[in-house]
Structure formats: C-alpha cells, structure tokens
Design a protein around this motif. Structure first.
Motif, PDB file in Angstrom:
ATOM      1  N   GLN A 137     -29.496   2.082  99.116  1.00  0.00           N
ATOM      2  CA  GLN A 137     -29.147   1.540  97.799  1.00  0.00           C
ATOM      3  C   GLN A 137     -29.001   2.657  96.759  1.00  0.00           C
ATOM      4  N   GLY A 173     -41.321  -2.564 109.520  1.00  0.00           N
ATOM      5  CA  GLY A 173     -40.921  -3.163 108.247  1.00  0.00           C
ATOM      6  C   GLY A 173     -40.923  -2.144 107.115  1.00  0.00           C
ATOM      7  N   ALA A 174     -41.930  -1.279 107.087  1.00  0.00           N
ATOM      8  CA  ALA A 174     -41.988  -0.243 106.046  1.00  0.00           C
ATOM      9  C   ALA A 174     -40.825   0.738 106.186  1.00  0.00           C
ATOM     10  N   THR A 195     -37.924   0.150 107.570  1.00  0.00           N
ATOM     11  CA  THR A 195     -36.705  -0.567 107.189  1.00  0.00           C
ATOM     12  C   THR A 195     -36.577  -0.635 105.668  1.00  0.00           C
ATOM     13  N   GLY A 196     -37.668  -0.876 104.995  1.00  0.00           N
ATOM     14  CA  GLY A 196     -37.647  -0.924 103.532  1.00  0.00           C
ATOM     15  C   GLY A 196     -37.291   0.417 102.913  1.00  0.00           C
ATOM     16  N   VAL A 197     -37.848   1.496 103.436  1.00  0.00           N
ATOM     17  CA  VAL A 197     -37.550   2.839 102.923  1.00  0.00           C
ATOM     18  C   VAL A 197     -36.082   3.180 103.167  1.00  0.00           C
ATOM     19  N   SER A 202     -33.605   1.079 103.516  1.00  0.00           N
ATOM     20  CA  SER A 202     -32.811   0.225 102.636  1.00  0.00           C
ATOM     21  C   SER A 202     -32.802   0.770 101.215  1.00  0.00           C
ATOM     22  N   LEU A 203     -33.930   1.227 100.729  1.00  0.00           N
ATOM     23  CA  LEU A 203     -33.999   1.808  99.385  1.00  0.00           C
ATOM     24  C   LEU A 203     -33.150   3.073  99.293  1.00  0.00           C
TER      25      LEU A 203
END
Length: 161
Positions: free
Chosen positions: A28, A17-18, A20-22, A24-25
């Motif tokens: 963006q 999850g971490a 994936t978040g990095v 995604s950021l």
C-alpha cells in the motif's frame, strides 16, 4: 490433536497473518508513493548543428539541457527552471530569460511516463559564471519549480568541465 499441537498451529497462523499484514502495508505504501508525482531532473550537454562549421547557418550555441521526466501516477507542471550557483539550496541562481525557440515552452505539463520536458541553458552563460565568479561547474546544480510549489534539484551537477 493435543493442546501443544493446537498451540503450535495457532502460533504459525499468527506469524503468517502478521507477515501478510506487513507485506500488505508495504504494498500500500509503494502504490501510494507511485500514485503521486515522482519527478526526475537530469542534465545533458547538447550541441545543435544547423549546417557545416563556419557556414552562415551554423550557430555555435551549445546548451545544457535540463530534462524533466515524471515516473509517478499524476501529471506535473513545470513553471520555472534555473541553475543553483554554489550547490543545492544556494541563494545564487542563474535564470534563463532568452530561451531558444526549440526548447519546451513554460509552463510545461509532463505526463506520467510521457515525453520529458527539455529546458535549455546556454553553455556560454555557465562558462561566464564560472570565469567571472569562480563558481566551479561541480557546484552548479540544475533545478525546476513545479506547479505544486516544490523545487526539485538534479542529483548531479551540470555536465561541464
């Protein structure tokens, strides 16, 4: 299933999850930067030829072309251009007031991925500045002013020796 294996599965889920978040950021940020105005300024030596040498229609008016391209996602407007004499950020500038008819007219809109603007500086003027003021060509940096108030410099000096 034991509590140890549930803890390992929970930890792996947290790591995935971490990550994936990095990712995604980062995506963006990349998309946001590409959606703006990414202006590139380069220069090239050009020799317009209108006929054979020494013919009446032959003009010996070599130019340095300042080429403005846009790799971003929004159009830009070029309002002015010149050459900084003494390097990037120098207070001494060469402005072109007598532009050839075949140069891009100002103000010039440059669309993303579209045709670059070609702005011209007479080589004779650059050589005169070199001789009269002792400014080396490697310290002459082309620049353009944009409609949003930014001044963008070429990464390289004028292509003269």
């Amino acid at each position: 299933m034991s509590t140890e294996s549930l803890a390992i599965i929970g930890a792996l889920t947290g790591v995935v999850g971490a990550l994936t978040g990095v990712l995604s950021l980062a995506w963006q940020i990349l998309v946001h930067r590409r959606s703006g105005r990414l202006v590139s300024v380069t220069s090239a030596y050009i020799m317009p030829v209108y006929g054979p040498p020494h013919a009446p229609e032959f003009n010996d008016d070599d130019q340095v072309a300042i080429i403005v391209s846009n790799r971003g996602g929004a159009p830009v407007t070029v309002t002015n251009y010149g050459v900084a004499m003494g390097g990037k950020g120098s207070k001494k500038n060469l402005f072109v007031t007598n532009r050839p008819a075949w140069a891009t007219r100002l103000p010039a809109a440059v669309a993303p991925g579209g045709e670059p603007a070609q702005l011209l500086v007479p080589v004779a003027d650059l050589r005169r500045a070199h001789q009269d003021y002792g400014i080396p060509f490697r310290k002459m940096r082309p620049w353009v002013d944009l409609g949003d108030g930014r001044r963008v410099y070429s990464q390289k000096a004028v292509p003269l020796r």
